[in-house]
Write a protein that holds these residues in place. Structure first.
Motif, PDB file in Angstrom:
ATOM      1  N   LYS A  48     -90.546 -83.448  39.416  1.00 50.33           N
ATOM      2  CA  LYS A  48     -89.979 -83.078  40.719  1.00 50.33           C
ATOM      3  C   LYS A  48     -89.341 -81.694  40.652  1.00 50.33           C
ATOM      4  O   LYS A  48     -89.549 -80.863  41.533  1.00 50.33           O
ATOM      5  CB  LYS A  48     -88.940 -84.100  41.174  1.00 50.33           C
ATOM      6  N   ALA A  49     -88.565 -81.453  39.609  1.00 52.37           N
ATOM      7  CA  ALA A  49     -87.868 -80.170  39.477  1.00 52.37           C
ATOM      8  C   ALA A  49     -88.854 -79.004  39.374  1.00 52.37           C
ATOM      9  O   ALA A  49     -88.658 -77.948  39.989  1.00 52.37           O
ATOM     10  CB  ALA A  49     -86.942 -80.197  38.272  1.00 52.37           C
ATOM     11  N   LYS A  50     -89.923 -79.200  38.615  1.00 53.85           N
ATOM     12  CA  LYS A  50     -90.922 -78.135  38.475  1.00 53.85           C
ATOM     13  C   LYS A  50     -91.674 -77.917  39.794  1.00 53.85           C
ATOM     14  O   LYS A  50     -92.027 -76.784  40.132  1.00 53.85           O
ATOM     15  CB  LYS A  50     -91.913 -78.464  37.356  1.00 53.85           C
ATOM     16  N   ALA A  51     -91.919 -78.987  40.537  1.00 55.95           N
ATOM     17  CA  ALA A  51     -92.595 -78.854  41.831  1.00 55.95           C
ATOM     18  C   ALA A  51     -91.726 -78.071  42.811  1.00 55.95           C
ATOM     19  O   ALA A  51     -92.214 -77.195  43.531  1.00 55.95           O
ATOM     20  CB  ALA A  51     -92.938 -80.228  42.399  1.00 55.95           C
ATOM     21  N   VAL A  52     -90.415 -78.370  42.826  1.00 55.89           N
ATOM     22  CA  VAL A  52     -89.492 -77.632  43.706  1.00 55.89           C
ATOM     23  C   VAL A  52     -89.425 -76.173  43.282  1.00 55.89           C
ATOM     24  O   VAL A  52     -89.455 -75.267  44.120  1.00 55.89           O
ATOM     25  CB  VAL A  52     -88.089 -78.293  43.703  1.00 55.89           C
ATOM     26  N   ALA A  53     -89.356 -75.913  41.971  1.00 53.16           N
ATOM     27  CA  ALA A  53     -89.314 -74.529  41.479  1.00 53.16           C
ATOM     28  C   ALA A  53     -90.603 -73.785  41.836  1.00 53.16           C
ATOM     29  O   ALA A  53     -90.566 -72.613  42.247  1.00 53.16           O
ATOM     30  CB  ALA A  53     -89.095 -74.515  39.968  1.00 53.16           C
ATOM     31  N   ALA A  54     -91.739 -74.446  41.707  1.00 53.63           N
ATOM     32  CA  ALA A  54     -93.019 -73.820  42.056  1.00 53.63           C
ATOM     33  C   ALA A  54     -93.085 -73.517  43.554  1.00 53.63           C
ATOM     34  O   ALA A  54     -93.595 -72.474  43.966  1.00 53.63           O
ATOM     35  CB  ALA A  54     -94.178 -74.718  41.644  1.00 53.63           C
ATOM     36  N   LEU A  55     -92.559 -74.434  44.346  1.00 51.17           N
ATOM     37  CA  LEU A  55     -92.540 -74.212  45.798  1.00 51.17           C
ATOM     38  C   LEU A  55     -91.662 -73.017  46.150  1.00 51.17           C
ATOM     39  O   LEU A  55     -92.048 -72.166  46.960  1.00 51.17           O
ATOM     40  CB  LEU A  55     -92.052 -75.466  46.530  1.00 51.17           C
ATOM     41  N   LYS A  56     -90.489 -72.935  45.549  1.00 48.46           N
ATOM     42  CA  LYS A  56     -89.597 -71.804  45.821  1.00 48.46           C
ATOM     43  C   LYS A  56     -90.221 -70.486  45.374  1.00 48.46           C
ATOM     44  O   LYS A  56     -90.073 -69.460  46.035  1.00 48.46           O
ATOM     45  CB  LYS A  56     -88.239 -72.024  45.161  1.00 48.46           C
ATOM     46  N   ALA A  57     -90.957 -70.511  44.258  1.00 53.49           N
ATOM     47  CA  ALA A  57     -91.657 -69.311  43.802  1.00 53.49           C
ATOM     48  C   ALA A  57     -92.741 -68.913  44.804  1.00 53.49           C
ATOM     49  O   ALA A  57     -92.922 -67.729  45.111  1.00 53.49           O
ATOM     50  CB  ALA A  57     -92.262 -69.538  42.416  1.00 53.49           C
ATOM     51  N   GLU A  58     -93.444 -69.907  45.326  1.00 55.90           N
ATOM     52  CA  GLU A  58     -94.472 -69.640  46.347  1.00 55.90           C
ATOM     53  C   GLU A  58     -93.855 -69.038  47.600  1.00 55.90           C
ATOM     54  O   GLU A  58     -94.378 -68.088  48.176  1.00 55.90           O
ATOM     55  CB  GLU A  58     -95.217 -70.933  46.680  1.00 55.90           C
ATOM     56  N   LEU A  59     -92.733 -69.574  48.024  1.00 56.63           N
ATOM     57  CA  LEU A  59     -92.054 -69.054  49.218  1.00 56.63           C
ATOM     58  C   LEU A  59     -91.577 -67.621  49.002  1.00 56.63           C
ATOM     59  O   LEU A  59     -91.611 -66.800  49.918  1.00 56.63           O
ATOM     60  CB  LEU A  59     -90.877 -69.950  49.598  1.00 56.63           C
ATOM     61  N   ALA A  60     -91.151 -67.298  47.802  1.00 55.98           N
ATOM     62  CA  ALA A  60     -90.647 -65.952  47.510  1.00 55.98           C
ATOM     63  C   ALA A  60     -91.757 -64.913  47.502  1.00 55.98           C
ATOM     64  O   ALA A  60     -91.515 -63.732  47.769  1.00 55.98           O
ATOM     65  CB  ALA A  60     -89.930 -65.942  46.166  1.00 55.98           C
ATOM     66  N   THR A  61     -92.990 -65.338  47.219  1.00 49.49           N
ATOM     67  CA  THR A  61     -94.090 -64.374  47.117  1.00 49.49           C
ATOM     68  C   THR A  61     -94.956 -64.304  48.361  1.00 49.49           C
ATOM     69  O   THR A  61     -95.940 -63.574  48.381  1.00 49.49           O
ATOM     70  CB  THR A  61     -94.999 -64.712  45.914  1.00 49.49           C
ATOM     71  N   ARG A  62     -94.596 -65.079  49.402  1.00 50.05           N
ATOM     72  CA  ARG A  62     -95.401 -65.040  50.632  1.00 50.05           C
ATOM     73  C   ARG A  62     -95.352 -63.648  51.245  1.00 50.05           C
ATOM     74  O   ARG A  62     -94.348 -62.957  51.156  1.00 50.05           O
ATOM     75  CB  ARG A  62     -94.906 -66.067  51.639  1.00 50.05           C
ATOM     76  N   ASP A  63     -96.438 -63.262  51.914  1.00 53.22           N
ATOM     77  CA  ASP A  63     -96.510 -61.969  52.597  1.00 53.22           C
ATOM     78  C   ASP A  63     -95.464 -61.917  53.689  1.00 53.22           C
ATOM     79  O   ASP A  63     -95.440 -62.750  54.579  1.00 53.22           O
ATOM     80  CB  ASP A  63     -97.906 -61.768  53.191  1.00 53.22           C
ATOM     81  N   GLN A  64     -94.585 -60.913  53.617  1.00 52.22           N
ATOM     82  CA  GLN A  64     -93.512 -60.801  54.588  1.00 52.22           C
ATOM     83  C   GLN A  64     -93.608 -59.534  55.407  1.00 52.22           C
ATOM     84  O   GLN A  64     -92.674 -59.147  56.078  1.00 52.22           O
ATOM     85  CB  GLN A  64     -92.161 -60.851  53.884  1.00 52.22           C
ATOM     86  N   SER A  65     -94.722 -58.862  55.371  1.00 45.38           N
ATOM     87  CA  SER A  65     -94.833 -57.607  56.107  1.00 45.38           C
ATOM     88  C   SER A  65     -95.397 -57.841  57.492  1.00 45.38           C
ATOM     89  O   SER A  65     -96.222 -58.710  57.708  1.00 45.38           O
ATOM     90  CB  SER A  65     -95.720 -56.620  55.352  1.00 45.38           C
ATOM     91  N   GLY A  66     -94.929 -57.048  58.442  1.00 42.92           N
ATOM     92  CA  GLY A  66     -95.440 -57.116  59.795  1.00 42.92           C
ATOM     93  C   GLY A  66     -96.604 -56.166  59.998  1.00 42.92           C
ATOM     94  O   GLY A  66     -97.355 -56.276  60.946  1.00 42.92           O
ATOM     95  N   ALA A  67     -96.744 -55.180  59.161  1.00 42.34           N
ATOM     96  CA  ALA A  67     -97.836 -54.222  59.229  1.00 42.34           C
ATOM     97  C   ALA A  67     -98.180 -53.809  57.807  1.00 42.34           C
ATOM     98  O   ALA A  67     -97.368 -53.952  56.906  1.00 42.34           O
ATOM     99  CB  ALA A  67     -97.445 -52.996  60.041  1.00 42.34           C
ATOM    100  N   VAL A  68     -99.351 -53.274  57.618  1.00 44.09           N
ATOM    101  CA  VAL A  68     -99.779 -52.885  56.295  1.00 44.09           C
ATOM    102  C   VAL A  68     -98.862 -51.790  55.774  1.00 44.09           C
ATOM    103  O   VAL A  68     -98.718 -50.738  56.391  1.00 44.09           O
ATOM    104  CB  VAL A  68    -101.245 -52.392  56.318  1.00 44.09           C
ATOM    105  N   GLY A  69     -98.207 -52.052  54.650  1.00 40.99           N
ATOM    106  CA  GLY A  69     -97.391 -51.046  54.015  1.00 40.99           C
ATOM    107  C   GLY A  69     -95.973 -50.920  54.544  1.00 40.99           C
ATOM    108  O   GLY A  69     -95.129 -50.359  53.896  1.00 40.99           O
ATOM    109  N   GLU A  70     -95.664 -51.420  55.689  1.00 38.43           N
ATOM    110  CA  GLU A  70     -94.317 -51.271  56.236  1.00 38.43           C
ATOM    111  C   GLU A  70     -93.985 -52.463  57.121  1.00 38.43           C
ATOM    112  O   GLU A  70     -94.809 -52.941  57.882  1.00 38.43           O
ATOM    113  CB  GLU A  70     -94.216 -49.987  57.057  1.00 38.43           C
ATOM    114  N   THR A  71     -92.761 -52.919  57.004  1.00 41.13           N
ATOM    115  CA  THR A  71     -92.310 -54.046  57.805  1.00 41.13           C
ATOM    116  C   THR A  71     -91.872 -53.548  59.175  1.00 41.13           C
ATOM    117  O   THR A  71     -91.103 -52.600  59.283  1.00 41.13           O
ATOM    118  CB  THR A  71     -91.140 -54.758  57.108  1.00 41.13           C
TER     119      THR A  71
END
Length: 152
Positions: A48-71
């Motif tokens: 369970k702990a590793k699954a939660v950690a993996a999920l948080k890592a996935e959330l941290a690396t999601r694409d957060q840009s609104g446009a290519v190269g600049e938010t």
């Protein structure tokens, strides 16, 4: 009866874990992406702990840009957004070179001078409607092109 408050952009809800097989756990949550849509995100691991950690890592690396190269943010100037739009439009294969030239010219001569001193959060629907009405008085085609540019 009011519903629950809207989830902010970026934050995620509570994380739930379920056993998914003999030695695997799946952690999942919902996150509101930068396009405003709620999406379910999941991750699997052996505990369970590793699954939660993996999920948080996935959330941290999601694409957060609104446009290519600049938010794109609400505090961004209209001129900066117009420059980003021009860069994207120049590589759009659906538009002919003539259409690109017309849109670029009308963006620079009509739209940008009207909105250049505004942040994106300051450009209201009423302000855009007044601008388009003024353009339609001068020329239907000019108003139509301006509307297409602002809708892009």
């Amino acid at each position: 009866m009011p519903g629950s408050p809207l989830t902010g952009i970026g934050p995620f809800g509570s994380i739930s874990t379920v056993a998914s097989g003999s030695r695997a756990f799946t952690a999942s949550t919902r996150v509101r992406d930068w396009d405003g849509r709620l999406r379910r995100v999941t991750a699997r691991a052996t505990t369970k702990a590793k699954a939660v950690a993996a999920l948080k890592a996935e959330l941290a690396t999601r694409d957060q840009s609104g446009a290519v190269g600049e938010t794109v943010t609400s505090d961004m100037s209209f001129t900066a957004l117009a420059q980003l739009w021009l860069e994207d439009m120049k590589i759009d294969p659906r538009l002919s070179d003539g259409t690109k030239a017309v849109y670029e010219s009308e963006l620079r001569t009509l739209v940008v001078p009207t909105f250049e001193h505004f942040a994106l959060r300051e450009i209201s629907t009423a302000r855009v409607e007044r601008f388009l009405t003024a353009q339609s008085i001068k020329s239907y085609a000019r108003a139509k092109h301006c509307k297409v540019i602002l809708n892009f």
